[in-house]
Every structure is written in structure tokens, then in C-alpha cells.
Motif scaffolding. Structure first.
Motif, PDB file in Angstrom:
ATOM      1  N   VAL A   7      46.675  46.970  28.074  1.00 52.85           N
ATOM      2  CA  VAL A   7      47.869  46.301  28.570  1.00 52.85           C
ATOM      3  C   VAL A   7      47.903  44.893  27.983  1.00 52.85           C
ATOM      4  O   VAL A   7      46.936  44.150  28.080  1.00 52.85           O
ATOM      5  CB  VAL A   7      47.884  46.245  30.113  1.00 52.85           C
ATOM      6  CG1 VAL A   7      49.080  45.460  30.608  1.00 52.85           C
ATOM      7  CG2 VAL A   7      47.866  47.641  30.698  1.00 52.85           C
ATOM      8  N   GLY A  29      55.555  48.832  36.394  1.00 52.48           N
ATOM      9  CA  GLY A  29      54.332  48.321  36.995  1.00 52.48           C
ATOM     10  C   GLY A  29      54.656  47.176  37.934  1.00 52.48           C
ATOM     11  O   GLY A  29      55.772  47.074  38.458  1.00 52.48           O
ATOM     12  N   GLU A  30      53.691  46.298  38.090  1.00 54.00           N
ATOM     13  CA  GLU A  30      53.844  45.185  39.023  1.00 54.00           C
ATOM     14  C   GLU A  30      53.173  43.943  38.466  1.00 54.00           C
ATOM     15  O   GLU A  30      52.166  44.031  37.765  1.00 54.00           O
ATOM     16  CB  GLU A  30      53.203  45.562  40.363  1.00 54.00           C
ATOM     17  CG  GLU A  30      53.355  44.510  41.427  1.00 54.00           C
ATOM     18  CD  GLU A  30      52.724  44.912  42.754  1.00 54.00           C
ATOM     19  OE1 GLU A  30      53.046  44.266  43.754  1.00 54.00           O
ATOM     20  OE2 GLU A  30      51.914  45.851  42.775  1.00 54.00           O
ATOM     21  N   SER A  43      55.334  37.928  43.576  1.00 56.27           N
ATOM     22  CA  SER A  43      55.166  39.244  42.959  1.00 56.27           C
ATOM     23  C   SER A  43      56.527  39.749  42.495  1.00 56.27           C
ATOM     24  O   SER A  43      57.567  39.290  42.972  1.00 56.27           O
ATOM     25  CB  SER A  43      54.536  40.243  43.927  1.00 56.27           C
ATOM     26  OG  SER A  43      55.403  40.513  44.997  1.00 56.27           O
ATOM     27  N   ARG A  66      48.621  38.713  37.380  1.00 53.80           N
ATOM     28  CA  ARG A  66      47.999  39.999  37.047  1.00 53.80           C
ATOM     29  C   ARG A  66      49.109  41.013  36.830  1.00 53.80           C
ATOM     30  O   ARG A  66      49.929  41.238  37.724  1.00 53.80           O
ATOM     31  CB  ARG A  66      47.069  40.440  38.160  1.00 53.80           C
ATOM     32  CG  ARG A  66      46.365  41.729  37.810  1.00 53.80           C
ATOM     33  CD  ARG A  66      45.246  42.040  38.723  1.00 53.80           C
ATOM     34  NE  ARG A  66      44.602  43.218  38.194  1.00 53.80           N
ATOM     35  CZ  ARG A  66      43.387  43.570  38.447  1.00 53.80           C
ATOM     36  NH1 ARG A  66      42.657  42.836  39.240  1.00 53.80           N
ATOM     37  NH2 ARG A  66      42.886  44.660  37.930  1.00 53.80           N
ATOM     38  N   ILE A  68      49.962  44.839  36.248  1.00 59.33           N
ATOM     39  CA  ILE A  68      49.308  46.106  36.552  1.00 59.33           C
ATOM     40  C   ILE A  68      50.223  47.246  36.135  1.00 59.33           C
ATOM     41  O   ILE A  68      51.380  47.313  36.563  1.00 59.33           O
ATOM     42  CB  ILE A  68      49.002  46.209  38.054  1.00 59.33           C
ATOM     43  CG1 ILE A  68      48.191  45.003  38.509  1.00 59.33           C
ATOM     44  CG2 ILE A  68      48.275  47.513  38.373  1.00 59.33           C
ATOM     45  CD1 ILE A  68      48.209  44.771  40.001  1.00 59.33           C
ATOM     46  N   GLY A  69      49.703  48.140  35.312  1.00 56.83           N
ATOM     47  CA  GLY A  69      50.432  49.324  34.879  1.00 56.83           C
ATOM     48  C   GLY A  69      49.623  50.570  35.180  1.00 56.83           C
ATOM     49  O   GLY A  69      48.505  50.497  35.688  1.00 56.83           O
ATOM     50  N   GLY A  72      46.196  50.540  33.213  1.00 55.51           N
ATOM     51  CA  GLY A  72      45.293  49.404  33.280  1.00 55.51           C
ATOM     52  C   GLY A  72      46.011  48.141  33.705  1.00 55.51           C
ATOM     53  O   GLY A  72      47.135  48.180  34.200  1.00 55.51           O
ATOM     54  N   SER A  73      45.342  47.020  33.480  1.00 54.86           N
ATOM     55  CA  SER A  73      45.922  45.734  33.873  1.00 54.86           C
ATOM     56  C   SER A  73      45.404  44.640  32.955  1.00 54.86           C
ATOM     57  O   SER A  73      44.442  44.819  32.213  1.00 54.86           O
ATOM     58  CB  SER A  73      45.568  45.412  35.326  1.00 54.86           C
ATOM     59  OG  SER A  73      44.174  45.221  35.459  1.00 54.86           O
ATOM     60  N   THR A  74      46.061  43.492  33.023  1.00 54.51           N
ATOM     61  CA  THR A  74      45.642  42.310  32.297  1.00 54.51           C
ATOM     62  C   THR A  74      46.002  41.089  33.135  1.00 54.51           C
ATOM     63  O   THR A  74      46.810  41.180  34.052  1.00 54.51           O
ATOM     64  CB  THR A  74      46.294  42.233  30.899  1.00 54.51           C
ATOM     65  OG1 THR A  74      45.676  41.193  30.151  1.00 54.51           O
ATOM     66  CG2 THR A  74      47.787  41.984  30.980  1.00 54.51           C
ATOM     67  N   THR A  75      45.390  39.962  32.826  1.00 57.20           N
ATOM     68  CA  THR A  75      45.714  38.726  33.527  1.00 57.20           C
ATOM     69  C   THR A  75      46.179  37.688  32.516  1.00 57.20           C
ATOM     70  O   THR A  75      45.735  37.665  31.372  1.00 57.20           O
ATOM     71  CB  THR A  75      44.513  38.174  34.318  1.00 57.20           C
ATOM     72  OG1 THR A  75      43.407  37.991  33.422  1.00 57.20           O
ATOM     73  CG2 THR A  75      44.112  39.106  35.433  1.00 57.20           C
TER      74      THR A  75
END
Length: 81
Positions: A7, A29-30, A43, A66, A68-69, A72-75
Motif C-alpha cells: 500500500v 479502505g479507511e 477518519s 494510517r 488501511i486497505g 495491507g496498510s501504510t502510515t
């Protein structure tokens, strides 16, 4: 074996004074934004790889978003001026 997808996301403008646009390589995602104490401050939902956040009510400082998919996720670091 499935293909591993990382991501990735970009934030603009960064630093910001209020509205932030996030573009990510995920369909849906979020995005969750935390202050440096770990408190959630905002959010938004990612739809078609894009989300918008309004950080106008947040104090000046550094935040962590953050993304989120499903895979996975990334920051990402955000700076509020």
C-alpha cells in the motif's frame, strides 16, 4: 501463491492548514489520523483510491495517518500548521 501488494499513499498539501487530500493505490479502505499520543482525531473512507480529511479543528503539530486497505496498510506523517 498470491501476489504481494504494498500500500502506497501520497498526501497533499503537507504541511496543511486544514483540508488534506490522500491518494492511495487501494480501491476502498479507511484513513485514520492519530496525534502523537495515539488519540484518534479524524477518519475518512477511501473510495476509488481517494479520501479527503478536514484537519481544521486540530491543533498545530505532527499527526500520523494510517491508510488501511484489504491487502495491507501504510502510515504517513502529516503536519498541521
Amino acid at each position: 501463491v498470491g501476489e504481494l501488494t504494498t500500500v502506497t499513499a501520497s498526501v497533499s498539501p503537507n504541511p496543511t492548514t486544514g483540508l488534506v487530500a490522500i491518494e492511495a493505490n487501494i480501491a476502498n479502505g479507511e484513513v485514520v489520523v492519530f496525534d502523537l499520543f495515539g488519540k484518534q482525531v479524524a477518519s475518512a473512507m477511501v473510495e476509488e483510491g481517494r479520501a479527503e480529511l478536514d484537519l481544521g479543528e486540530c491543533a498545530q503539530g505532527v499527526y500520523v495517518a494510517r491508510i488501511i486497505g484489504a491487502n495491507g496498510s501504510t502510515t504517513v506523517k502529516l503536519v498541521k500548521e
